[in-house]
Design an enzyme around this catalytic site. Structure first.
Site, PDB file in Angstrom:
ATOM      1  N   ASP A  90       0.328  -7.641   1.633  1.00 47.60           N
ATOM      2  CA  ASP A  90       0.745  -6.242   1.719  1.00 47.60           C
ATOM      3  C   ASP A  90       2.265  -6.094   1.651  1.00 47.60           C
ATOM      4  O   ASP A  90       2.845  -5.248   2.319  1.00 47.60           O
ATOM      5  CB  ASP A  90       0.210  -5.583   2.994  1.00 47.60           C
ATOM      6  N   HIS A 119       0.812  -1.228   0.000  1.00 47.81           N
ATOM      7  CA  HIS A 119       0.000   0.000   0.000  1.00 47.81           C
ATOM      8  C   HIS A 119       0.844   1.276   0.000  1.00 47.81           C
ATOM      9  O   HIS A 119       0.328   2.359  -0.252  1.00 47.81           O
ATOM     10  CB  HIS A 119      -0.983   0.006   1.179  1.00 47.81           C
ATOM     11  N   SER A 122       4.778   2.686   7.719  1.00 53.43           N
ATOM     12  CA  SER A 122       4.487   1.534   6.868  1.00 53.43           C
ATOM     13  C   SER A 122       5.704   1.123   6.059  1.00 53.43           C
ATOM     14  O   SER A 122       6.324   1.944   5.382  1.00 53.43           O
ATOM     15  CB  SER A 122       3.344   1.856   5.896  1.00 53.43           C
TER      16      SER A 122
END
Length: 483
Positions: A161, A126, A237
């Protein structure tokens, strides 16, 4: 008003499969399988030396989109252009003058981890994709010394992910990698990343839980998170979660929060899973997942007692798909899986992750309990594609059916004279959700009556299929296109 927590992907500014570029050199990584020493009762006063060695392996990842804006004497700014399109306003006349020009629009800021000296970097999927799931037009990696390098996406895997990037550089400070299966609740960990775009930041906490599944990747996703209270915020992230020896144990991915900021509930993808996915993406640009063809469930205390087990750890086999890898390997309904290749499995999700993380055609050993007696089976893992990518009761992707029994007939008010397969579950993500609804009964497929799930699958063909169904007191035909 009651407020509910929300799950946030830890990406600053914006969050946005796979692709494309082929690299000749495979990604070979060394994993340190030694667990940390938990016998030392004295805590160090500082982790500075360890962190000085580990932090250069973490980078900032900046992404951008290229948008076209028409030129004119009073041309609109990119921000105004996006607002105009969002609200559906007409384009001003002066905007239509001249040729459109391309402008760079910053998209988001995340983090990444250098895993090889020759330029492979792991981050989150993402971080490098947008809401449209398209890879960003520009990806810039900033090293800890300020050096900026253009990065290319080798591949992404939204189901875990994970994304793998490649920069053209040599002698980069690759991080040491630990065997994440060795971590335990209470181990000290550090989260390293670029929160809120402020720069490289380190926070400390402990492992709060392992093998967490929070449903963030959907029903078909693979989740086995490390939960930590080390502070993780937007921008973290793709950053590193390391142990007290400076080794990578996880890739930071998400948080649960009411406000969008850290409240001590953060999640990281285990290093073993991240490395396995990254190596496959680097080698072939895609992920090949193992599959057995079984319907599984957790062993609850009541199930354990009913099966004569001493504890409730293991995986119950509810059903076995005919001709699947499990069927060919001798797995039977009612078996209890307790270990894979000597490593214990304690939940259905953990077992699914372990099998999915196994390359198809690999031979594995399953330790099982059958009628209370231990037994070992050698299984050749199948491939999670085509027919066997579905569950035992799945007719098409995301649509589960069942033979009508008394309970199903009462639940959906199906008359006694209706025979066929009842649709008992439709995933919101299923590509067939607009055509097939829960409670609908499939009577015929392509003019042939259906009695079992196997019959129905055999009757379906690629392309448009003719279904005769019963729904809400009426019968009629549906056209179902199967890709």
């Amino acid at each position: 008003m009651k407020r509910f927590p929300k799950i946030t992907l830890a990406l600053a500014l914006a969050a946005t499969t796979a692709i494309s570029t082929s690299y000749a050199d495979s990604l070979q990584l060394e994993v340190d399988s030694n667990p940390i020493d938990r016998s030392d009762k004295f805590m160090p006063h500082s982790y500075a030396n360890m962190l000085q060695a580990a932090t250069p392996s973490v980078v900032s990842v900046h992404t951008a989109r290229i948008v076209k804006v028409a030129r004119g004497g009073r041309g609109m700014s990119p921000e105004d252009e996006l607002l105009r399109r969002f609200f559906g306003l007409p384009a001003p006349r002066y905007e239509q003058q001249g040729e459109p020009e391309e402008r760079r629009m910053p998209q988001g800021i995340g983090s990444g981890v250098i895993v090889s000296a020759d330029g492979y970097i792991i981050t989150n999927s993402h971080v490098v994709t947008g809401q449209s799931e398209d890879v960003a037009d520009e990806i810039l990696v900033q090293l800890s010394d300020g050096t900026e390098l253009e990065a290319k996406v080798v591949g992404t895997d939204p189901l875990t992910d994970i994304a793998i990037l490649k920069v053209e550089a040599d002698d980069l400070p690759a991080i040491r990698i630990a065997d994440s299966d060795n971590i335990e609740v209470g181990d000290v960990v550090f989260a390293i990343g670029n929160p809120m775009g402020v720069g490289l930041t380190v926070t400390q906490g402990i492992v709060s839980a392992t093998n967490r599944a929070i449903g963030i990747y959907g029903e078909r996703g693979y989740e086995s998170f490390i939960q930590t209270d080390a502070s993780i915020n937007p921008g973290n992230s793709g950053g590193a979660l390391i142990d007290s020896q400076g080794r990578l144990v996880g890739v930071n991915s998400a948080i649960i929060s009411r406000s969008g900021g850290n409240i001590g509930i953060g999640f990281a993808i285990p290093a073993n899973l991240a490395i396995s996915i990254s190596q496959q993406l680097a080698d072939s640009g895609e992920v090949r997942r193992g599959f057995l063809g079984v319907s599984i469930a957790d062993v609850t205390p009541d199930i354990a007692e009913a099966f004569g087990m001493k504890n409730s750890k293991g995986v119950l086999i509810n059903d076995v798909e005919e001709d699947s890898a499990a069927d060919q390997g001798g797995i039977e309904r009612g078996d209890i899986i307790v270990a894979v290749d000597g490593k214990k499995v304690e939940s259905a999700n953990q077992f699914r992750i372990r099998i999915g993380n196994t390359i198809p055609d690999t031979k594995i050993e399953l330790d099982i309990l059958r009628d209370g007696k231990p037994k070992t089976l050698e299984i050749t893992v199948g491939s999670a594609s085509g027919r066997f990518a579905m569950g035992a009761n799945e007719l098409v992707e995301g649509v589960e059916v069942a033979v009508i029994d008394k309970e199903i007939a009462e639940r959906y008010r199906i008359p006694k004279n209706i025979d066929g397969l009842a649709i008992v579950s439709v995933s919101p993500d299923s590509p067939y959700a607009r055509v097939l609804g829960e409670g609908t009964v499939i009577l015929e497929i392509n003019d042939n009556e259906v009695e079992t799930v196997a019959d129905a699958r055999d009757l379906l063909r690629t392309g448009v299929n003719k279904l005769f169904v019963y729904s809400r007191g009426r019968t009629g035909y549906l056209a179902l296109r199967v890709e």
